[in-house]
Design a protein around this motif. Structure first.
Motif, PDB file in Angstrom:
ATOM      1  N   VAL A 189      50.304  28.593  51.577  1.00  0.00           N
ATOM      2  CA  VAL A 189      50.346  27.604  52.841  1.00  0.00           C
ATOM      3  C   VAL A 189      51.684  26.896  52.573  1.00  0.00           C
ATOM      4  N   GLU A 190      52.615  27.374  53.380  1.00  0.00           N
ATOM      5  CA  GLU A 190      53.967  26.783  53.405  1.00  0.00           C
ATOM      6  C   GLU A 190      54.896  26.899  51.869  1.00  0.00           C
ATOM      7  N   GLY A 191      54.824  27.931  51.436  1.00  0.00           N
ATOM      8  CA  GLY A 191      55.515  28.271  50.011  1.00  0.00           C
ATOM      9  C   GLY A 191      54.603  27.563  48.923  1.00  0.00           C
ATOM     10  N   GLU A 192      53.518  27.279  49.054  1.00  0.00           N
ATOM     11  CA  GLU A 192      52.689  26.811  48.009  1.00  0.00           C
ATOM     12  C   GLU A 192      51.241  27.451  47.874  1.00  0.00           C
ATOM     13  N   LEU A 193      51.084  28.015  46.778  1.00  0.00           N
ATOM     14  CA  LEU A 193      49.872  29.064  46.563  1.00  0.00           C
ATOM     15  C   LEU A 193      48.836  27.966  46.217  1.00  0.00           C
ATOM     16  N   ILE A 194      47.641  28.057  46.787  1.00  0.00           N
ATOM     17  CA  ILE A 194      46.527  27.456  46.714  1.00  0.00           C
ATOM     18  C   ILE A 194      45.505  28.059  46.228  1.00  0.00           C
ATOM     19  N   VAL A 195      44.922  27.582  44.874  1.00  0.00           N
ATOM     20  CA  VAL A 195      44.096  28.242  44.307  1.00  0.00           C
ATOM     21  C   VAL A 195      42.656  27.453  44.129  1.00  0.00           C
ATOM     22  N   VAL A 196      41.520  27.640  44.682  1.00  0.00           N
ATOM     23  CA  VAL A 196      40.337  26.859  44.606  1.00  0.00           C
ATOM     24  C   VAL A 196      39.098  27.489  44.782  1.00  0.00           C
ATOM     25  N   ASN A 197      38.035  27.144  44.228  1.00  0.00           N
ATOM     26  CA  ASN A 197      37.017  27.885  44.096  1.00  0.00           C
ATOM     27  C   ASN A 197      35.849  26.969  45.293  1.00  0.00           C
ATOM     28  N   ARG A 198      35.858  27.444  46.319  1.00  0.00           N
ATOM     29  CA  ARG A 198      35.211  26.890  47.556  1.00  0.00           C
ATOM     30  C   ARG A 198      34.888  27.914  48.690  1.00  0.00           C
ATOM     31  N   VAL A 199      34.139  27.360  49.712  1.00  0.00           N
ATOM     32  CA  VAL A 199      34.117  28.290  50.870  1.00  0.00           C
ATOM     33  C   VAL A 199      35.248  28.032  51.742  1.00  0.00           C
ATOM     34  N   ASN A 200      35.752  29.398  52.251  1.00  0.00           N
ATOM     35  CA  ASN A 200      36.786  29.139  53.119  1.00  0.00           C
ATOM     36  C   ASN A 200      36.516  29.994  54.503  1.00  0.00           C
ATOM     37  N   ASN A 201      36.576  29.265  55.415  1.00  0.00           N
ATOM     38  CA  ASN A 201      36.270  29.635  56.606  1.00  0.00           C
ATOM     39  C   ASN A 201      37.631  29.947  57.546  1.00  0.00           C
ATOM     40  N   ILE A 202      37.640  31.302  58.054  1.00  0.00           N
ATOM     41  CA  ILE A 202      39.060  31.834  58.489  1.00  0.00           C
ATOM     42  C   ILE A 202      38.792  32.391  59.819  1.00  0.00           C
ATOM     43  N   ILE A 203      39.974  32.148  60.795  1.00  0.00           N
ATOM     44  CA  ILE A 203      39.842  32.750  62.192  1.00  0.00           C
ATOM     45  C   ILE A 203      41.161  33.688  62.267  1.00  0.00           C
ATOM     46  N   GLU A 204      41.048  34.823  62.630  1.00  0.00           N
ATOM     47  CA  GLU A 204      42.157  35.347  62.923  1.00  0.00           C
ATOM     48  C   GLU A 204      42.216  36.109  64.121  1.00  0.00           C
ATOM     49  N   GLY A 205      43.511  36.279  64.574  1.00  0.00           N
ATOM     50  CA  GLY A 205      43.864  36.671  65.863  1.00  0.00           C
ATOM     51  C   GLY A 205      44.844  37.770  65.732  1.00  0.00           C
ATOM     52  N   ARG A 206      45.069  38.821  66.419  1.00  0.00           N
ATOM     53  CA  ARG A 206      45.754  39.994  66.650  1.00  0.00           C
ATOM     54  C   ARG A 206      46.200  40.415  68.020  1.00  0.00           C
ATOM     55  N   ALA A 207      47.371  40.744  68.245  1.00  0.00           N
ATOM     56  CA  ALA A 207      47.763  41.533  69.593  1.00  0.00           C
ATOM     57  C   ALA A 207      48.846  42.678  69.226  1.00  0.00           C
ATOM     58  N   ASN A 208      48.214  43.911  69.559  1.00  0.00           N
ATOM     59  CA  ASN A 208      49.251  44.964  69.456  1.00  0.00           C
ATOM     60  C   ASN A 208      49.887  45.605  70.766  1.00  0.00           C
ATOM     61  N   VAL A 209      50.710  46.032  70.707  1.00  0.00           N
ATOM     62  CA  VAL A 209      51.522  46.656  71.787  1.00  0.00           C
ATOM     63  C   VAL A 209      52.388  47.778  71.582  1.00  0.00           C
ATOM     64  N   GLN A 210      51.774  48.837  71.915  1.00  0.00           N
ATOM     65  CA  GLN A 210      52.692  50.295  71.515  1.00  0.00           C
ATOM     66  C   GLN A 210      52.809  51.019  72.764  1.00  0.00           C
ATOM     67  N   MET A 211      54.271  51.610  72.444  1.00  0.00           N
ATOM     68  CA  MET A 211      54.726  52.067  73.600  1.00  0.00           C
ATOM     69  C   MET A 211      55.226  53.560  73.321  1.00  0.00           C
ATOM     70  N   PRO A 212      54.910  54.788  73.684  1.00  0.00           N
ATOM     71  CA  PRO A 212      55.365  56.157  73.275  1.00  0.00           C
ATOM     72  C   PRO A 212      56.903  56.390  73.795  1.00  0.00           C
TER      73      PRO A 212
END
Length: 444
Positions: free
Chosen positions: A84-107
């Protein structure tokens, strides 16, 4: 007499059963309309045509960029590594993550695959339309055959009943002659036997009529306990537009109008394009792409909006080049399969071209023969009527014997049946000729 009474009883049961059904008066055009609506094969081709149309639309849309959105929600439990912003966070806990992606491909370039595939699907859809046109002609052809057969059966049954009534009157006349001593009992017994035979003939004609009527009802899918009541068709002799033409002119007309032949030509063009499509897959492919990625993590104390939309979004864009070198011969198999489809299609087209020529010649020859048969049976009927009247009068005067009278009656009935069959055959032979030429007009 017992035999006659039994025959009457059976005949009455058949007539009562027929009258107990729900009859639906139908003209020939109405029967064709119902047949097209109910025919399973024709409806299946209609459904297939919808798929061909969507395949063409899909090929056309293939020229546009592909856009895909993807999101995922996940939870990890245990040791977490999060930068996170150049800092590596190492913890032992529950992590909830939401990811989103958009992809456009043009031949950009794929060896002309998209263009050739679009052309192929256009040919296939057009071929499907001609296939539907020919299928509608086949439905009309089959219904015409069964429809006219029912009308012919009805006419033959009417002739049988008319002959039966005439022979009954003849029996009454002979019985009077026997009482007056002008004829022997053998003539009376012979006439009684003839009447009994004609009862059976009428019964068989009735059964045949009913059987063909049920066949037509099944073809039209009218439902249980429903029978069509075909309306008479115009049987007047009309000059055909195809008489007097040479075989070369008829062949040209057939090759120009046969929908199935045009369909085969379009399918050949489509398969030729599909060979080019399979070969295009062996060429390098150049595509442009753009990816947009972002996420939210519960390890970061900031809110969802700031993380997902402001701090963690990442954009990736560029150009990818794919050069096929060795793909386990998958591309070569695709080329070989498309070539096989093309060669098989060419074989089917050649076979159909030969069949069109043969069908046209045979239909035209049969049509000419039907015209001649109608003319000869008309003369036959006229002569049989005159002979029967003359011999009946001679029999009444006691000059002619029973054998001559029975033979004259048989010839008259045969002439009536032959003439009726020649009329309906002539009508149907013109339908066959139009079907062979591909000009059968399906009016619904």
């Amino acid at each position: 007499m017992k035999r006659i009474l039994f025959t009457y009883l059976v005949l009455g049961l058949f007539i009562g059963e027929l009258q107990a059904q729900d009859t639906i008066p139908l003209s020939f055009q109405e029967a064709v309309k119902i047949g097209l609506k109910q025919n399973l094969q024709f409806q299946s081709l209609n459904n297939q045509q919808d798929v061909l149309h969507m395949e063409k639309r899909s090929a056309q849309m293939g020229h546009l960029p592909r856009l895909n959105l993807n999101t995922s929600v996940l939870q990890t439990v245990g040791q977490q590594f999060q930068q996170v912003e150049g800092e590596l966070i190492v913890v032992n806990r529950v992590n909830n993550i939401i990811e989103g992606r958009a992809n456009v491909q043009m031949p950009i370039y794929n060896g002309g695959l998209r263009i050739k595939n679009t052309q192929a699907t256009r040919y296939f859809e057009e071929a499907g339309k001609y296939g539907l046109s020919r299928a509608s002609q086949e439905v009309m052809f089959n219904i015409a055959q069964q429809y006219l057969q029912v009308l012919l059966d009805e006419e033959l049954y009417r002739i049988a009943l008319e002959n039966l009534e005439n022979q009954k009157r003849q029996l009454e006349q002979i019985e009077g002659f026997v009482e007056a001593g002008l004829r022997t009992l053998s003539d009376q017994y012979n006439q009684q036997s003839e009447v009994a035979r004609l009862e059976t003939v009428a019964l068989n004609a009735k059964i045949q009529w009913e059987t063909d009527l049920w066949t037509l009802a099944e073809t039209l899918q009218l439902g249980p306990n429903k029978l069509p009541a075909p309306q008479p068709v115009q049987m007047e002799n009309m000059e055909s537009a195809y008489m007097g033409r040479t075989f070369d002119e008829l062949y040209d007309l057939a090759f120009e109008n046969r929908p199935d032949l045009v369909q085969q030509q379009l399918l050949e063009e489509g398969n030729l394009k599909m060979v080019a499509v399979s070969r295009s897959a062996m060429l390098p492919q150049l595509n442009a792409f753009f990816n947009y990625e972002t996420f939210f993590t519960s390890l970061d104390g900031r809110n969802f909006r700031d993380q997902f939309f402001n701090f963690f979004p990442r954009r990736i864009y560029g150009i990818s080049l794919n050069i096929p070198i060795f793909n386990n011969f998958e591309n070569k198999v695709a080329v070989a399969r498309s070539k096989m489809n093309l060669q098989n299609q060419q074989l089917e087209k050649s076979a159909l071209e030969r069949r069109v020529t043969q069908e046209t010649k045979l239909a035209y020859e049969n049509f000419k023969a039907s015209i001649k048969r109608e003319q000869t049976t008309k003369v036959q009927l006229s002569a049989a009527e005159e002979a029967q009247r003359a011999i009946s009068e001679r029999f009444r005067l006691g000059v002619s014997n029973f054998v001559d009278l029975a033979q004259a009656n048989q010839q008259l009935v045969t002439a009536q049946s032959d003439y009726a069959q020649s009329l309906y055959t002539l009508y149907f032979q013109e339908v066959i000729l139009k079907f062979a030429l591909g000009v059968l007009d399906v009016e619904v």
